[in-house]
Design an enzyme around this catalytic site. Structure first.
Site, mmCIF file in Angstrom:
data_model
loop_
_atom_site.group_PDB
_atom_site.id
_atom_site.type_symbol
_atom_site.label_atom_id
_atom_site.label_comp_id
_atom_site.label_asym_id
_atom_site.label_seq_id
_atom_site.Cartn_x
_atom_site.Cartn_y
_atom_site.Cartn_z
ATOM 1 N N GLU A 115 0.837 -1.190 0.000
ATOM 2 C CA GLU A 115 0.000 0.000 0.000
ATOM 3 C C GLU A 115 0.876 1.244 0.000
ATOM 4 O O GLU A 115 2.101 1.158 0.090
ATOM 5 C CB GLU A 115 -0.946 -0.012 1.212
ATOM 6 N N HIS B 191 -8.443 10.014 3.373
ATOM 7 C CA HIS B 191 -8.149 8.924 2.451
ATOM 8 C C HIS B 191 -8.321 9.436 1.033
ATOM 9 O O HIS B 191 -9.334 10.067 0.713
ATOM 10 C CB HIS B 191 -9.066 7.728 2.704
ATOM 11 N N ARG C 253 -0.462 8.939 1.898
ATOM 12 C CA ARG C 253 -1.830 9.406 1.690
ATOM 13 C C ARG C 253 -1.961 10.922 1.673
ATOM 14 O O ARG C 253 -2.772 11.468 0.918
ATOM 15 C CB ARG C 253 -2.735 8.810 2.779
ATOM 16 N N HIS D 86 -10.635 10.302 7.158
ATOM 17 C CA HIS D 86 -10.450 8.864 7.328
ATOM 18 C C HIS D 86 -9.921 8.471 8.705
ATOM 19 O O HIS D 86 -10.493 7.611 9.359
ATOM 20 C CB HIS D 86 -9.493 8.357 6.244
ATOM 21 N N ARG E 168 -0.400 8.807 9.142
ATOM 22 C CA ARG E 168 -0.305 7.357 9.389
ATOM 23 C C ARG E 168 0.094 6.605 8.120
ATOM 24 O O ARG E 168 -0.462 6.827 7.057
ATOM 25 C CB ARG E 168 -1.653 6.827 9.892
#
Length: 531
Positions: free
Chosen positions: A119, A235, A284, A343, A378
């Site tokens: 990811e 997100h 992100r 998110h 994060r």
């Protein structure tokens, strides 16, 4: 008070951190009671799609290691990760996953090994997953089943209102409302907050309706410190549905890009090509900001995620596939319209890596906590890992602390409190407009004034009132931190301060409530509050 219950440990929340803590506490012989304001599975955990980021000794990419995972975590965290917390939590990851598997969780396999994907922000394939893109649902199922099998009592539809204290001022449990609004006390010398996030501050979020920042407000009212609240991760890819007013939006997991999907603008041009060395798998905050910039350029409401080149899309991503089909989109044959949405809260209640806050008897774990793992942004799929690791560690900390002599104390009973609430629609529109991806001093000040003027003090006799009060206090804390941080770092982006300022701001902004109920920056003067 109409009712009462007693325990050694009250766990507030039924997500991955709370249920992991409850199971470990029972193993350690603690009388444990779990309480949740909705059904046991209504929190954020069940919605997590991507997986658990972990490096296992016997199954990992060549060259991958816990140290490399830590380096990726620090890079995503943009200079605000706590080095010791990163090392400690990630080092315990493999053991935590094995405990989860022993509790019954079933992860996807690639032959005899666990299947792994990659990811955004990760430099290796280290994200294990379940049900293709339903990891959170499997984690929730396994932990809920284990809690039920162990006979751990779970009070559903009981809303925690306030911490309560004994005559000496020590924490003695919490005041709660049952499903009929009757107040009662859960007496315990230890309370663990595992209430999840604060996504309902915003009009568009991946979070369910229960994510109203309750744990942040409870911790502040208990005297604990919160930090890094300005770092709300958006997100980059949630399903765009025209005309949707507000509420939870279907998530398009980052693993779709990990398997080769690319982002396009409405003109068909690649969005991330040349914008970052990792292109579509950039962290992100970078992807969300770039999408936001491209939307401004084109005037469109969404961008496109082209996943048509992924073989076996429906089998690999059944949850995403079903969400798209319900919206009239076939992701196998056409790009998916996506946009960003609130998110994950990178900040929260300040704790150590064992869940201890600065208030004796009060602990926190999961998204509500700020351990220092996430910093300013994060790294994908570190959240379930943190809940598994710190949930267990918090239970062990409670057992050690109680062994030193703490007992169930008799609380001083007080009436149901009152607090300022703000109309939820107004609050969400205000935060979405002024405290989203692009922020400015002028907009943040306007938001604070709007919430101050709209606040009305009401008794917290219903779940709705408790949630609205939590949202109001959490919003003011977030705005305070966002105003103070005059730079752009991680998921905090200021249009009027677009650069990182490591000289002044390579540190966290911490807040608490003073005895008068005013928000207070611990290194600065008091600021206005709706508390």
């Amino acid at each position: 008070m109409n009712w009462e219950a007693r325990a050694d440990l009250v766990v507030v929340g039924t997500g991955v951190a709370g249920l992991t803590a409850a199971l470990r506490a029972r193993e350690l012989g603690l009388r444990t009671l779990v309480v949740t304001k909705d059904s046991a599975g209504a929190g954020n955990t069940a919605w997590a799609q991507g997986g658990v980021a972990v490096v296992r000794d016997d199954e990992h990419d060549d060259g991958d290691s816990v140290q490399r995972h830590a380096a990726d975590t620090r890079t995503a965290g943009a200079g605000l990760c706590d080095e010791d917390a990163v090392r400690a939590i990630l080092a315990d990851g493999a053991a935590a996953v094995e405990r989860l598997r022993a509790a019954g969780a079933r992860f996807d396999l690639a032959g005899a090994a666990l299947a792994r994907t990659r990811e955004g922000g990760h430099t290796a394939f280290r994200v294990i997953h379940a049900g293709g893109d339903a990891t959170g649902a499997e984690v929730q199922r396994a932990l809920s089943s284990a809690v039920g099998a162990d006979g751990i009592p779970v009070l559903e539809r009981h809303c925690v209102v306030e911490p309560v204290r004994d005559e000496s001022g020590a924490l003695a449990g919490v005041l709660a409302l049952d499903e009929h609004g009757n107040p009662g006390v859960l007496r315990a010398p230890a309370v663990l907050l595992a209430t999840g996030g604060l996504g309902q501050l915003y009009a568009a979020t991946t979070n369910p309706e229960v994510a109203t920042g309750d744990g942040i407000a409870l911790a502040l009212r208990a005297g604990a410190t919160v930090a890094d609240l300005e770092f709300v991760q958006f997100h980059p890819t949630v399903l765009h549905t025209p005309g949707a007013a507000r509420g939870r939006r279907p998530l398009i997991t980052e693993a779709v890009r990990g398997e080769g999907a690319v982002l396009l603008d409405v003109r068909g041009e690649r969005i991330m090509a040349g914008a970052h060395p990792q292109a579509d798998l950039a962290p992100r905050d970078v992807v969300s900001a770039e999408i936001n910039r491209r939307l401004g350029e084109t005037g469109a409401e969404h961008v496109l995620l082209d996943a048509t080149g992924i073989d076996g899309f429906a089998a690999r991503f059944p949850t995403v596939h079903a969400s798209c089909l319900r919206a009239g989109i076939d992701p196998v044959r056409e790009p998916i319209p996506v946009t960003s949405a609130a998110h994950y809260a990178c900040g929260g209640v300040v704790t150590d890596v064992e869940g201890r806050t600065g208030v004796a008897g009060l602990y926190a774990a999961g998204e509500v906590a700020r351990t220092g793992l996430h910093g300013a942004n994060r790294l994908a799929s570190n959240s379930l890992l943190e809940g598994l690791v710190v949930g267990a560690r918090a239970a062990e900390a409670v057992a050690r602390d109680l062994a030193r002599g703490a007992a169930v104390r008799r609380p001083v009973l007080v009436p149901v409190p009152a607090a300022a609430v703000v109309d939820r629609d107004l609050l969400q529109r205000t935060l979405s407009r002024h405290a989203g991806i692009g922020r400015s001093a002028e907009g943040l000040a306007e938001a604070r004034i709007a919430l101050d003027q709209a606040g009305v003090v009401r008794p917290l006799r219903t779940r709705e009132a408790v949630e609205d009060a939590s949202l109001a206090l959490t919003a003011q804390a977030l705005l305070t931190a966002a105003e103070a941080r005059t730079e752009s770092r991680g998921s905090h982006r200021r249009r009027d301060h677009p650069e990182i300022d490591d000289v002044r701001w390579r540190r966290s902004i911490a807040l608490r409530l003073d005895v008068s109920g005013w928000l207070f920056r611990t290194d600065r003067e008091p600021v206005r509050s709706v508390a």
